[in-house]
Design an enzyme around this catalytic site. Structure first.
Site, mmCIF file in Angstrom:
data_model
loop_
_atom_site.group_PDB
_atom_site.id
_atom_site.type_symbol
_atom_site.label_atom_id
_atom_site.label_comp_id
_atom_site.label_asym_id
_atom_site.label_seq_id
_atom_site.Cartn_x
_atom_site.Cartn_y
_atom_site.Cartn_z
ATOM 1 C CD GLU A 195 -5.036 -0.043 1.378
ATOM 2 O OE1 GLU A 195 -4.556 1.597 1.552
ATOM 3 O OE2 GLU A 195 -5.620 -0.316 2.461
ATOM 4 C CE1 TYR A 236 -3.739 5.721 -0.417
ATOM 5 C CE2 TYR A 236 -3.224 4.234 1.439
ATOM 6 C CZ TYR A 236 -3.756 4.414 0.152
ATOM 7 O OH TYR A 236 -4.771 3.716 -0.397
ATOM 8 C CG ASN A 283 -1.952 -1.114 1.300
ATOM 9 O OD1 ASN A 283 -1.971 -2.151 -0.148
ATOM 10 N ND2 ASN A 283 -2.853 -1.218 2.699
HETATM 11 C C1 FCB Z 1 -5.329 3.449 3.814
HETATM 12 C C2 FCB Z 1 -5.849 2.202 4.658
HETATM 13 C C3 FCB Z 1 -7.386 2.544 4.386
HETATM 14 C C4 FCB Z 1 -7.312 3.642 3.916
HETATM 15 C C5 FCB Z 1 -6.579 4.534 3.084
HETATM 16 C C6 FCB Z 1 -7.005 6.164 3.071
HETATM 17 O O1 FCB Z 1 -3.888 3.596 5.155
HETATM 18 O O2 FCB Z 1 -5.357 1.240 4.820
HETATM 19 O O3 FCB Z 1 -7.673 1.756 4.776
HETATM 20 O O4 FCB Z 1 -7.882 4.573 4.946
HETATM 21 O O5 FCB Z 1 -5.140 4.444 4.035
#
Ligand code: FCB
Length: 443
Positions: free
Chosen positions: A352, A292, A290
């Site tokens: 993610e 971001y 995941n």
């Molecule tokens: C991650 C989480 C997910 C969501 C995204 C934005 O850390 O796993 O549930 O909140 O961020």
């Protein structure tokens, strides 16, 4: 928005979207579900930005068929959802609550009918409250209880789920939930939260064994990663960067891939027992990543309780969460995982990737989100670059299908390819939904 053609991806690459139970399901008292730590936390005044809870969320529990139709319309081949432990075992122990499992049974069958692979996460932070009352992940009994729950879920769904993910982001659950108190269960233990790392990892290892014993399909874990961007160049800045990197990026991956804990992780004696590291290092079929944004780090002030200071990064576009948009961070991260772990690294799926923007329907009822299109375009290309550089990446899931209940931020952050009007539960695909379908999934 027009974007240049997307380079081709390997045949069989899994395009998908992700959600989690507490963020979308609602129906928190339906069919025997017990309370989770997030019901308790959201019910505590001052914890959630807009004072809301996930009690209704996107009402996905009742609208799942409509939501699966949206997935089918998007053309994705994978849907990552999570199973709410308190639906399966209302107090976290004992026999399965069959009506709770019925919901996931229906969901999985509906997905398969629509040609979408079910990808199930067993723990996306909604621990049964009764287990928290007994010490939660600080307590050494919780890992075995988690494996018993995994067994119940696999007994019912194991013949149809295509990829199992044991834990979602154990780092975030440890740090925000137990270290800083911004997430449930709201503990503020700072670095004394380390046992939560070990017990989650032990629970993961025992759950892998339980799933294997049931003969399920492939098994993964979804870790959160954030490449460090050093602010400052002193020796102390570099040491701070290494400390943060060990905590965020290595604490949950080194032991999984057989390297043991990174140096400097000071667990209380007795927490890590003989044999634990072997359980944790059970072979994985896929590593879920995941991603971001990167994190800016510099040396901490002398009286700081932490060995680093987190500094906002400048010079990047920012999302509505104020997170920097840095697709190169995803490419760097994927390359770095390969360089660090070599042959021990299983194939990666990006489980993610996504962004929050203040999306509002226009006068024509449509929702235009060009920033999200640009974000996804950059991050999908970053994955392609990593594949070109020899990293085995076999899937990419957008967070998220729907706007949903974003934890401590409540309903104030919209991450969906589909807009949700929470007053009416009306779903409106955003322009990013059509873009993802036409430029990425079916170019
Ligand atoms: C991650 C989480 C997910 C969501 C995204 C934005 O850390 O796993 O549930 O909140 O961020």
């Amino acid at each position: 928005m027009t974007t240049p053609p997307m380079p081709e991806f390997p045949a069989g690459f899994r395009w998908g979207v992700s959600t989690s139970a507490y963020q979308i399901e609602g129906a928190t008292a339906a069919d025997g579900r017990g309370p989770s730590i997030w019901d308790t936390f959201a019910g505590t005044p001052g914890r959630i930005a807009d004072g809301s809870s996930g009690a209704e969320a996107c009402d996905h529990y009742h609208r799942y068929a409509e939501d699966v139709a949206l997935l089918a319309g998007l053309g994705v081949s994978g849907y990552r959802f999570s199973i709410a432990w308190p639906r399966v075992q209302p107090t976290g122990t004992g026999p399965a609550n069959p009506t709770g499992l019925d919901f996931y049974d229906r969901l999985v069958d509906t997905l398969l009918d629509a040609g979408v692979d079910p990808v199930a996460t067993l723990f996306h932070w909604d621990l049964p409250q009764a287990l928290e009352d007994a010490g939660g992940w600080l307590h050494r009994d919780t890992p075995a209880l988690f494996a018993a729950y995994a067994d119940l879920a696999a007994a019912r769904l194991g013949d149809r789920v295509k990829l199992w993910i044991t834990l979602n982001e154990p780092f975030i659950h440890m740090s925000l939930g137990h270290g800083l108190g911004v997430h449930a269960p709201g503990r503020t233990l700072l670095l004394d939260a380390f046992p939560v790392a070990h017990h989650q990892l032990l629970g993961h290892g025992l759950a892998v064994a339980a799933l294997r014993a049931r003969g399920t399909g492939p098994v993964a874990i979804a870790n959160n990663y954030s490449p460090v961007r050093l602010i400052g160049e002193t020796e102390a800045d570099r040491a701070a960067g290494a400390a943060y990197d060990a905590l965020h990026n290595r604490l949950f991956t080194d032991p999984l891939l057989g390297l043991g804990y990174p140096a400097g992780m000071n667990f209380d004696p007795g927490v890590v027992r003989d044999g634990d590291l072997e359980v944790i290092a059970a072979p994985l079929d896929v590593l879920g990543v995941n991603y971001y944004s990167p994190t800016g780090i510099r040396a901490a002030e002398e009286d700081s309780p932490l060995p680093f200071e987190i500094v906002p990064l400048t010079g990047y576009p920012r999302t509505a969460f104020d997170w920097p948009v840095a697709p190169d961070g995803l490419r760097d991260l994927l390359l770095r995982l390969r360089d660090t772990y070599g042959d021990a690294l299983p194939p990666i799926q990006v489980t993610e990737s996504g962004c929050a923007y203040d999306d509002v329907p226009g006068a024509d009822g449509r929702v235009h989100d060009p920033e999200r299109i640009a974000y996804l375009d950059g991050h999908v290309r970053a994955v392609r670059e990593a594949i070109d550089a020899g990293v085995e990446v076999t899937g990419y899931f957008v967070w998220s299908l729907l706007d949903n209940w974003e934890w401590a931020e409540g309903f104030t952050k919209r991450f969906g390819l589909v807009h949700v009007d929470y007053a009416t539960q009306r779903r409106t695909p955003k322009s990013s939904y059509a873009w993802f379908r036409d430029h990425v999934v079916r170019p």
